[in-house]
Design an enzyme around this catalytic site. Structure first.
Site, mmCIF file in Angstrom:
data_model
loop_
_atom_site.group_PDB
_atom_site.id
_atom_site.type_symbol
_atom_site.label_atom_id
_atom_site.label_comp_id
_atom_site.label_asym_id
_atom_site.label_seq_id
_atom_site.Cartn_x
_atom_site.Cartn_y
_atom_site.Cartn_z
ATOM 1 N N GLU A 3 37.348 28.217 11.376
ATOM 2 C CA GLU A 3 38.349 28.211 12.284
ATOM 3 C C GLU A 3 38.809 26.650 12.433
ATOM 4 O O GLU A 3 40.031 26.473 12.511
ATOM 5 C CB GLU A 3 38.101 28.635 13.913
ATOM 6 N N ASP B 209 47.047 16.740 3.511
ATOM 7 C CA ASP B 209 46.112 17.485 4.794
ATOM 8 C C ASP B 209 46.953 18.846 5.160
ATOM 9 O O ASP B 209 46.190 19.819 5.228
ATOM 10 C CB ASP B 209 45.672 16.788 6.095
ATOM 11 N N LYS C 230 45.795 23.178 4.756
ATOM 12 C CA LYS C 230 45.962 24.020 5.734
ATOM 13 C C LYS C 230 46.982 25.260 5.564
ATOM 14 O O LYS C 230 46.694 26.326 5.886
ATOM 15 C CB LYS C 230 46.327 23.391 7.069
ATOM 16 N N GLY D 3 40.664 15.706 16.434
ATOM 17 C CA GLY D 3 39.670 14.817 17.340
ATOM 18 C C GLY D 3 38.541 15.445 17.521
ATOM 19 O O GLY D 3 38.231 16.714 17.057
#
Length: 446
Positions: free
Chosen positions: A143, A215, A219, A321
């Site tokens: 996830e 990046d 995804k 983060g």
């Protein structure tokens, strides 16, 4: 992730039995995972049906001080850690591809379930990892690999398992969204916005993976694979970054009622014969200012899904983060641990559709073309004829002031056409004697 999953039920350890966990990597995310495992140990045990027991943490530097972490838990031998009999689940938050691939495969082959936040690894080796998980009848969770705490993987795997996903588009990189938002809200140049993003810690010292779109492409590959039940890899994703977006582009978009975002777009493509294929792409995109994605500010992420029955859905939140990513990792860890205690496995992605990957040239696009042309009579008519001859119709054509009196600045927005046709006409325009410069070409969505 494979065509079919074995259905043999794997019995659990039983209520109250501990679940051994190995954590690989103790950077920002790994540190948060270890801290929260300890802080919420009682709650996790209640949710799982048995306690989580941290068996070891693999790190690259044993000399580094890690306050609050018992030294006996630390090791620089990740392979030995994952092969220990008392380890049931491996949490991989190292990053990179080659080394984590070897460790994760070893863990799966040894019968350990794996939780990873590593989008590059999943995008590059999803088939291999899934086959190993199936063979060992263990779970593979990721996830956190797409948008940290935003639950998009679970949504595609479970919530929309009874629906037909038509399209997925989203802002999946916080660094580039911060930069473009700063350029939009303050008028900053790309270089100034990047410098500020670096100062605030949103951008890495080497921001290439973010600003060049790599990046986001990893995804996009994962999202397309999940949404369309077809294996899409990183190399299948057409990728463009934001380094060429200028303050003039931002202002031109604003005047036209658009906002520029770096979008990951995944969709099915149907050709003239009715044959379906899958396309995934990442590039700067103009979206209407009233679209929900246009309001996503700073370093936030959002994924917009169109499906046949559920309609349009948007998932929004912190996409990066330590704490948000650790939240997603721990959610997967709880799920994997629950299966270890009670038995069974979580649903994985299923690539039964096995659709071909569409050539980027077959994708339908619209172009926003900003060019400088000779300021003389007849140029507009010649350009209109040029587009008509290429069978590309124009939605708008706007002339703006140029500082140089011998030139005129034209901003053209096309109607939808195949990417190959639009790219060809831009190339032909650049060779015309009355076209001094193609300032920018940005695609439109919506």
């Amino acid at each position: 992730m494979t065509m079919t999953q074995q259905s043999t039920f794997k019995p659990g350890k039983g209520i109250g039995q501990p679940v051994g966990v190995a954590v690989l990597g103790m950077g920002t995310v790994g540190t948060e995972v270890v801290r929260l495992m300890d802080e919420y140990a009682e709650e996790f045990a209640a949710r799982i049906g048995g306690p989580l027991e941290l068996k070891g943490i693999a790190v690259s530097d044993l000399e580094k001080q890690r306050p609050g972490v018992p030294a006996e838990l630390l090791t620089d031998d990740a392979m030995s850690l994952v092969e220990r009999e008392d380890v049931d689940i491996v949490v991989e938050v190292i990053g990179g591809i080659d080394y984590p691939r070897r460790i994760v495969l070893a863990a799966l082959n040894a019968g350990k379930s794996v939780v990873t936040a590593n989008k590059a690894l999943v995008a590059a080796h999803a088939d291999e990892l899934a086959e190993a998980a199936d063979a060992a009848q263990v779970d593979l969770y990721f996830e956190a690999a797409v948008a940290a705490a935003i639950p998009v993987v679970g949504m595609l795997r479970r919530s929309l398992a009874g629906d037909q996903v038509q399209r997925i588009s989203g802002i999946v990189n916080g660094t580039t969204n911060y930069i473009l938002d700063a350029m939009t809200s303050t008028g900053a140049t790309y270089d100034d916005a990047l410098a500020e993003a670096t100062r605030l810690g949103y951008a890495e010292a080497d921001p290439t993976a973010d600003v060049e779109g790599h990046d986001a492409a990893s995804k996009a590959a994962i999202l397309a694979s999940l949404g369309f039940h077809t294996r899409v890899k990183f190399d299948d994703v057409h990728t463009e970054g934001i380094t060429k977006v200028t303050a003039d582009d931002i202002e031109a978009a604003r005047k036209a009622g658009y906002t520029i975002k770096l979008l990951a777009i995944c969709e099915k493509v149907t050709n003239d014969k009715g044959e379906e294929s899958v396309n995934a792409r990442v590039h700067p995109t103009l979206i209407p200012s009233e679209h929900p994605l246009a309001s996503v500010k700073e370093s936030y992420n959002a994924i917009y899904v169109d499906s046949e029955a559920a309609g349009s859905l948007m998932f929004y939140g912190n996409g990066a983060g330590g704490a948000p990513t650790a939240s997603a990792v721990l959610g997967d860890l709880v799920g994997a641990a629950r299966n270890k205690v009670h038995g069974g496995r979580a649903p994985g992605d299923n690539t039964y559709a096995n659709l071909p990957i569409a050539e980027f040239g077959e994708v339908t696009s619209r172009y926003h073309i900003d060019m400088s042309v000779a300021d003389r009579a007849g140029v507009l008519a010649e350009l209109a004829t040029k587009f008509a001859d290429s069978d590309v119709s124009l939605r708008t054509l706007r002339q703006e002031e140029e500082e140089r009196h011998s030139r005129a600045r034209l901003v053209i927005v096309t109607h939808s056409a195949k990417e190959s046709k639009l790219a060809q006409i831009v190339d032909e325009l650049s060779q015309l004697d009355y076209v001094h410069e193609i300032n920018s070409v940005i695609r439109l969505d919506g």
